[in-house]
Scaffold this motif. Structure first.
Motif, PDB file in Angstrom:
ATOM      1  N   LYS A 118      12.022 -10.459  -5.173  1.00 15.03           N
ATOM      2  CA  LYS A 118      10.868 -10.985  -5.767  1.00 15.03           C
ATOM      3  C   LYS A 118      10.511 -12.520  -5.969  1.00 15.03           C
ATOM      4  O   LYS A 118       9.924 -13.130  -5.876  1.00 15.03           O
ATOM      5  CB  LYS A 118      10.209 -10.026  -6.761  1.00 15.03           C
ATOM      6  CG  LYS A 118       8.903 -10.531  -7.272  1.00 15.03           C
ATOM      7  CD  LYS A 118       8.442  -9.626  -8.366  1.00 15.03           C
ATOM      8  CE  LYS A 118       6.942 -10.009  -8.872  1.00 15.03           C
ATOM      9  NZ  LYS A 118       6.581  -8.984 -10.084  1.00 15.03           N
ATOM     10  N   LYS A 160      15.427   0.359   1.065  1.00 14.14           N
ATOM     11  CA  LYS A 160      14.420   0.272  -0.225  1.00 14.14           C
ATOM     12  C   LYS A 160      15.096  -0.361  -1.156  1.00 14.14           C
ATOM     13  O   LYS A 160      14.407  -0.771  -2.431  1.00 14.14           O
ATOM     14  CB  LYS A 160      14.245   1.744  -0.787  1.00 14.14           C
ATOM     15  CG  LYS A 160      13.597   2.512   0.133  1.00 14.14           C
ATOM     16  CD  LYS A 160      13.139   3.940  -0.350  1.00 14.14           C
ATOM     17  CE  LYS A 160      12.398   4.720   0.416  1.00 14.14           C
ATOM     18  NZ  LYS A 160      11.980   5.998  -0.392  1.00 14.14           N
ATOM     19  N   ALA A 170      15.323  -5.437  -6.223  1.00 11.68           N
ATOM     20  CA  ALA A 170      13.891  -5.637  -6.180  1.00 11.68           C
ATOM     21  C   ALA A 170      13.555  -6.834  -6.812  1.00 11.68           C
ATOM     22  O   ALA A 170      12.700  -7.818  -6.469  1.00 11.68           O
ATOM     23  CB  ALA A 170      13.070  -4.608  -6.459  1.00 11.68           C
ATOM     24  N   ASP A 176       9.454 -10.706   2.124  1.00 10.79           N
ATOM     25  CA  ASP A 176       8.719  -9.562   2.468  1.00 10.79           C
ATOM     26  C   ASP A 176       8.840  -9.190   3.893  1.00 10.79           C
ATOM     27  O   ASP A 176       8.094  -8.330   4.571  1.00 10.79           O
ATOM     28  CB  ASP A 176       7.234 -10.242   2.538  1.00 10.79           C
ATOM     29  CG  ASP A 176       7.107 -11.484   3.131  1.00 10.79           C
ATOM     30  OD1 ASP A 176       8.045 -11.977   3.976  1.00 10.79           O
ATOM     31  OD2 ASP A 176       6.028 -11.959   3.337  1.00 10.79           O
ATOM     32  N   ASP A 220      15.532  -3.633  -1.610  1.00 10.76           N
ATOM     33  CA  ASP A 220      14.712  -4.880  -2.044  1.00 10.76           C
ATOM     34  C   ASP A 220      13.301  -4.533  -2.698  1.00 10.76           C
ATOM     35  O   ASP A 220      12.545  -5.563  -3.019  1.00 10.76           O
ATOM     36  CB  ASP A 220      14.599  -5.860  -0.687  1.00 10.76           C
ATOM     37  CG  ASP A 220      13.795  -5.380   0.462  1.00 10.76           C
ATOM     38  OD1 ASP A 220      14.173  -3.845   0.607  1.00 10.76           O
ATOM     39  OD2 ASP A 220      13.152  -6.018   1.072  1.00 10.76           O
ATOM     40  N   THR A 221      12.970  -3.256  -2.151  1.00 13.80           N
ATOM     41  CA  THR A 221      11.363  -2.960  -2.894  1.00 13.80           C
ATOM     42  C   THR A 221      11.424  -2.104  -4.135  1.00 13.80           C
ATOM     43  O   THR A 221      10.555  -2.590  -4.934  1.00 13.80           O
ATOM     44  CB  THR A 221      10.919  -2.127  -1.819  1.00 13.80           C
ATOM     45  OG1 THR A 221      11.543  -0.902  -1.478  1.00 13.80           O
ATOM     46  CG2 THR A 221      10.610  -3.078  -0.393  1.00 13.80           C
TER      47      THR A 221
END
Length: 781
Positions: A560, A548, A556, A565, A550-551
């Motif tokens: 982005k 999680k 994160a 993705d 990277d999200t």
């Protein structure tokens, strides 16, 4: 002396000239050429040398070569008489065989200045020894072999040793393709290799023409061909077609020099010394992927220019696997070189202990150790604003005690996180509490198992050579280990990612695809065997728990910026004083880590946007380190196959039975405490007014799963109702009867209605309670 001559003759007969080793990337492109300091050399067979070259060298150096038996006695006596009459050495009268002996002793056998001087001294003893060896070699080897060995050995200037290197250096052709004028030029340079067509073309041209004249005199060239050859220009390349020696002179040393150095170090550990590499004529095909390497190098320099003062950025990328962990890229923002003014370095910063540490990346080791003890990734971790751990002697507490006190990076953290969310948001206190419950020693052992192997082999300090870093860390028992304050090897850190991505299989980071010797025969390289260091299910669950960042986590924003993705697993890290920051990330196909640190002798804090040294540092692992990783990986992410997360083993989702926290609501505090402590949990207690019997547990802080050794806080009824009404019998009441609440009425005139409790037993009538009275544990109606 006879024994010495015999032994040297045997060595000369069996020995071979040192040859250049060629290092290739995984596509077969040359990375580097490594050779003996005497010069680069490629040995060729007799049929790979042109006849023109053989005739030229014999004509000018030893025209009776094919007639004598290794020593030209007529010439030797003539030289002896000339030298005796003049009182000095004017003529050497050495045959090609004698020259071969002398050059071999000088260029191969001699290992120091004293031995090199002995090999060339103008004494009768040395000359006699040379003659005896030459006579023996002529019988044993024959003319063709001696001539071939001679041409493969002698220097031709510009760093070229041997005829193949010379032909390539000056003309860009192989030795078998040398024409008469070219061969004559090279033959003329053997005795004066310091004079080259680039330093003194007139002298080289004159000497070439002398050789052509000798060829005509000796009957191997007619007058017409001699004249034509003498009229032709030297015809050399505009500049020498030479290669620099070693990793420092790699074609793109800014990119590949550190990897080249790692290959040499790796082979040394495997039993092939640098001296063997430099002389052995090996062909080393490496695992370096030029596409991956270029992407990594571009990424580190995007955020850290090569000449950035004090700050380096290094990144390694490894291909995970069950039987091999291939090193695909090894990049530093620095150039591998010796020019300190240009901020170059020859220190192997990509694969040695570096920096102030990797920060919170070490929370991964704490998590893995706790999972091995039964914790699941759904376990809820407490994350108070501050934590005090007793008895570790680290400090950091405001009261000056030797306890270890730590707080979160800021006050925005929640009080509880699942393990998965804790890895994404990285609250310090949650992991300090976790390592205190899990144990520092198991956590250090986990770090070593997963990849930080140098901790187990490197002395903690020069003063304690028999105590490793790992032993020292375990002896100290400091909970601060989970925050990563220890130097790290960047390559080992990338290999930690590869181990997790490989289902818990550790393999040594391998830079070698294959090696062949000078004759094309395979060379076996020994290395440690791969190990299953944690269960596959644990590794798969850990990869999912790290998925999680990277999200929603600390990386994160960096993800982005490049439009990342794909599924991936990651952890950021920053040391306490921002002297270094790091990012570890992996997919099922590629694993890598970036470390940004102060590489000066006096490290200080680092600021971001752009990277620079500063007084008020603010660099974190989610900034340039994470951006570097995503910038490097985005163009190559799918080069090694589809990207997916592994399945999660139920055992590591909610934890084993050891981590299950049972519900103890409704039990007495004594029974509840015993049940929890028997399962390895600690118990804390708070009072709570509640309409239950005094001493009954009415709530608990943790349900589901938790780390064994963590604290479960029990809310225990005080026996007082929330409104202040007593649930205890009134003084004088009969046992089992209930008293009315203050302000209540025992008669029909009371303000509250009567309550009826149905008894689920046949034949027993309902119980009618006075208004406002309740029986603990039994709902009215």
């Amino acid at each position: 002396m006879s024994d010495t001559v015999d032994s040297v003759s045997t060595e000369l007969a069996q020995g071979e000239a040192p040859q250049t080793t060629t290092m290739l990337d995984n596509q077969g492109n040359p990375i580097a050429y490594l050779y003996d300091p005497a010069g680069r050399r490629t040995v060729v067979e007799a049929d790979q040398i042109s006849d023109a070259m053989k005739l030229a060298i014999v004509s000018v150096e030893d025209r009776r070569f094919f007639d004598h038996q290794g020593v030209d006695w007529r010439g030797t006596f003539r030289a002896f008489l000339t030298n005796t009459s003049s009182g000095e050495t004017q003529q050497g009268a050495s045959t090609l065989t004698q020259q071969y002996v002398k050059n071999y002793m000088l260029l191969v056998v001699a290992q120091n200045d004293a031995e090199r001087q002995e090999a060339t001294e103008a004494t009768s003893a040395r000359k006699l020894k040379e003659i005896r060896i030459a006579l023996a070699l002529d019988k044993e080897l024959g003319k063709e072999e001696i001539l071939t060995r001679y041409l493969n050995l002698v220097p031709f200037g510009s760093g070229a040793y041997g005829i193949q290197s010379a032909a390539q250096t000056y003309f860009g052709v192989d030795a078998k393709d040398l024409k008469v004028p070219q061969a004559a030029m090279l033959a003329g340079m053997v005795q004066r290799s310091s004079v080259t067509p680039y330093t003194n073309p007139e002298a080289v041209l004159a000497r070439r023409n002398v050789v052509l004249d000798t060829m005509q005199t000796n009957g191997v060239l007619n007058a017409q061909d001699t004249a034509a050859a003498k009229a032709s220009p030297l015809g050399v390349l505009p500049k020498p077609n030479s290669t620099n020696n070693g990793c420092m002179g790699v074609g793109d040393s800014a990119s590949n020099g550190f990897f080249c150095k790692y290959v040499v170090d790796y082979l040394a550990d495997a039993g092939i010394s640098p001296d063997q590499v430099n002389k052995g004529g090996y062909t080393i095909k490496t695992t370096l992927d030029p596409v991956v390497q270029a992407s990594a190098k571009a990424a580190v320099n995007k955020f850290a220019p090569a000449d950035l003062p004090k700050i380096s950025s290094v990144m390694n990328i490894i291909q995970p696997g069950q039987t091999d962990h291939k090193v695909l890229a090894m990049a530093s923002s620095r150039t591998y070189g010796l020019d300190s003014a240009r901020k170059e370095t020859s220190f192997p910063q990509t694969h040695t202990l570096e920096s102030d540490g990797a920060g919170s990346i070490f929370k991964v080791f704490t998590t893995a150790a706790a999972m091995e003890q039964g914790m699941g990734i759904n376990t809820v971790l407490d994350s108070p604003q501050t934590v005090r751990v007793s008895g570790v002697g680290v400090g950091g507490c405001e009261d000056g005690s030797k306890d270890y006190c730590v707080k979160n990076y800021n006050e925005s953290y929640k009080l509880k996180y699942t393990v998965t969310d804790a890895l994404a948001f990285s609250p310090n206190t949650a992991f300090v509490k976790l390592i205190a419950a899990t144990g520092v020693a198991p956590t250090v052992d986990m770090a070593v198992k997963l990849g930080l192997r140098s901790y187990a082999t490197t002395p903690a300090s020069p003063a304690t050579p028999n105590i490793s870093i790992a032993e020292k860390l375990k002896a100290e028992g400091s909970a601060s280990f989970t925050l990563g304050p220890v130097q790290v090897n960047p390559l080992e850190m990338a290999n930690v990612a590869a181990t997790i991505a490989s289902g818990g299989v550790w393999c040594p980071p391998n830079p070698i695809d294959s090696i062949t010797d000078s004759k094309g025969q395979p060379v076996k390289v020994s290395s440690p065997a791969c190990e299953q260091v944690v269960e596959p299910g644990l590794a798969h669950a850990l990869a999912n728990a790290m998925s999680k960042d990277d999200t929603i986590g600390t990386a994160a924003g960096a993800a982005k910026t490049v439009g990342w993705d794909l599924p991936m697993s990651a952890k950021t890290g920053t040391t306490d004083r921002e002297y270094s920051s790091a990012f570890l990330g992996f997919t099922n196909t590629l694993a890598g880590a970036n470390l940004v640190f102060d590489d000066s002798g006096n490290p200080g804090g680092i600021c971001h946007d752009p990277l620079r040294s500063c007084v008020k540092p603010d660099l974190t692992g989610g900034q340039e380190p994470a951006r570097t990783w995503f910038a490097a990986m985005k163009p190559i992410a799918l080069n090694y196959g589809p990207v997916v997360l592994p399945p999660v083993d139920e055992k590591y989702l909610n934890g084993s039975g050891k981590g299950a926290v049972p519900s103890v609501k409704g039990l007495t505090v004594g029974d509840a405490s015993k049940r929890l402590t028997d399962l390895g949990f600690k118990v804390a207690q708070t009072d709570q007014p509640n309409g239950s019997t005094k001493g009954t547990v009415v709530d608990q802080s943790v349900t589901g799963t938790a780390q064994p050794g963590s604290t479960v806080t029990l809310s225990v009824s005080t026996g007082q109702a929330p409104s202040g009404r007593s649930t205890s019998p009134a003084p004088g009441s009969a046992p089992g009867s209930a008293s009315s609440s203050p302000g209540g009425s025992s008669g029909s005139g009371g303000s509250a209605p009567q309550q009826t409790i149905q008894v689920p037993v046949p034949g027993v009538p309902p119980i009618v309670l006075p208004p406002g009275v309740v029986i603990p544990g039994i709902p009215p109606g």
